[in-house]
Design a protein around this motif. Structure first.
Motif, PDB file in Angstrom:
ATOM      1  N   LEU A 185       0.827  -1.207   0.000  1.00 29.09           N
ATOM      2  CA  LEU A 185       0.000   0.000   0.000  1.00 29.09           C
ATOM      3  C   LEU A 185       0.856   1.248   0.000  1.00 29.09           C
ATOM      4  O   LEU A 185       0.419   2.303  -0.417  1.00 29.09           O
ATOM      5  N   LEU A 186       2.088   1.110   0.501  1.00 28.89           N
ATOM      6  CA  LEU A 186       3.018   2.234   0.607  1.00 28.89           C
ATOM      7  C   LEU A 186       4.318   1.890  -0.104  1.00 28.89           C
ATOM      8  O   LEU A 186       4.676   0.722  -0.230  1.00 28.89           O
ATOM      9  N   LYS A 219       3.005  13.637  -4.485  1.00 29.87           N
ATOM     10  CA  LYS A 219       3.623  14.130  -3.262  1.00 29.87           C
ATOM     11  C   LYS A 219       3.659  12.994  -2.232  1.00 29.87           C
ATOM     12  O   LYS A 219       2.722  12.194  -2.152  1.00 29.87           O
ATOM     13  N   PRO A 220       4.728  12.893  -1.467  1.00 24.40           N
ATOM     14  CA  PRO A 220       4.770  11.863  -0.418  1.00 24.40           C
ATOM     15  C   PRO A 220       3.700  12.134   0.628  1.00 24.40           C
ATOM     16  O   PRO A 220       3.318  13.286   0.855  1.00 24.40           O
ATOM     17  N   ILE A 221       3.217  11.065   1.255  1.00 21.81           N
ATOM     18  CA  ILE A 221       2.198  11.243   2.291  1.00 21.81           C
ATOM     19  C   ILE A 221       2.826  11.550   3.640  1.00 21.81           C
ATOM     20  O   ILE A 221       2.174  12.105   4.513  1.00 21.81           O
ATOM     21  N   VAL A 222       4.102  11.189   3.794  1.00 20.27           N
ATOM     22  CA  VAL A 222       4.819  11.479   5.035  1.00 20.27           C
ATOM     23  C   VAL A 222       6.317  11.433   4.742  1.00 20.27           C
ATOM     24  O   VAL A 222       6.756  10.774   3.807  1.00 20.27           O
ATOM     25  N   GLU A 223       7.055  12.186   5.545  1.00 20.08           N
ATOM     26  CA  GLU A 223       8.508  12.141   5.448  1.00 20.08           C
ATOM     27  C   GLU A 223       9.045  11.698   6.804  1.00 20.08           C
ATOM     28  O   GLU A 223       8.909  12.406   7.801  1.00 20.08           O
ATOM     29  N   LEU A 224       9.622  10.494   6.826  1.00 20.35           N
ATOM     30  CA  LEU A 224      10.165   9.908   8.042  1.00 20.35           C
ATOM     31  C   LEU A 224      11.661  10.145   8.107  1.00 20.35           C
ATOM     32  O   LEU A 224      12.267  10.595   7.133  1.00 20.35           O
ATOM     33  N   ALA A 225      12.270   9.784   9.216  1.00 20.77           N
ATOM     34  CA  ALA A 225      13.717   9.921   9.362  1.00 20.77           C
ATOM     35  C   ALA A 225      14.449   9.117   8.285  1.00 20.77           C
ATOM     36  O   ALA A 225      15.507   9.526   7.810  1.00 20.77           O
ATOM     37  N   GLN A 226      13.876   7.985   7.872  1.00 20.98           N
ATOM     38  CA  GLN A 226      14.518   7.146   6.859  1.00 20.98           C
ATOM     39  C   GLN A 226      14.139   7.529   5.436  1.00 20.98           C
ATOM     40  O   GLN A 226      14.625   6.922   4.495  1.00 20.98           O
ATOM     41  N   GLY A 227      13.267   8.488   5.273  1.00 15.08           N
ATOM     42  CA  GLY A 227      12.920   8.941   3.939  1.00 15.08           C
ATOM     43  C   GLY A 227      11.434   9.157   3.734  1.00 15.08           C
ATOM     44  O   GLY A 227      10.631   8.973   4.645  1.00 15.08           O
ATOM     45  N   LYS A 228      11.108   9.525   2.522  1.00 18.19           N
ATOM     46  CA  LYS A 228       9.719   9.813   2.153  1.00 18.19           C
ATOM     47  C   LYS A 228       8.964   8.533   1.863  1.00 18.19           C
ATOM     48  O   LYS A 228       9.553   7.524   1.469  1.00 18.19           O
ATOM     49  N   VAL A 229       7.636   8.616   2.039  1.00 20.38           N
ATOM     50  CA  VAL A 229       6.758   7.477   1.792  1.00 20.38           C
ATOM     51  C   VAL A 229       5.600   7.961   0.921  1.00 20.38           C
ATOM     52  O   VAL A 229       5.016   9.016   1.190  1.00 20.38           O
ATOM     53  N   TRP A 230       5.305   7.179  -0.111  1.00 15.17           N
ATOM     54  CA  TRP A 230       4.236   7.508  -1.050  1.00 15.17           C
ATOM     55  C   TRP A 230       3.158   6.436  -1.010  1.00 15.17           C
ATOM     56  O   TRP A 230       3.429   5.278  -0.669  1.00 15.17           O
TER      57      TRP A 230
END
Length: 63
Positions: A7-8, A37-48
């Motif tokens: 899903l991600l 656009k990514p749905i979130v940006e985490l410490a390990q990177g962006k997530v789409w």
């Protein structure tokens, strides 16, 4: 993950779906103004959202 796939997607999954492109090329693609656009940006990177990435690939990838 569902039976149709994840899903991600993070950058590594996008690289894999694009045929193993380099990190540099994946960065170029994911920063295009027309890329989802990514749905979130985490410490390990962006997530789409995988569905949005797949839709973008269907519209923009060459055969």
């Amino acid at each position: 993950m569902d039976s149709d796939g994840p899903l991600l997607m993070g950058t590594q999954e996008i690289r894999d779906r694009l045929g193993g492109v380099s990190r540099q090329r994946a960065y170029q693609i994911t920063t295009r103004p027309d890329f989802p656009k990514p749905i979130v940006e985490l410490a390990q990177g962006k997530v789409w959202l995988a569905s949005q990435v797949e839709e973008w690939m269907a519209e923009h990838r060459r055969d």
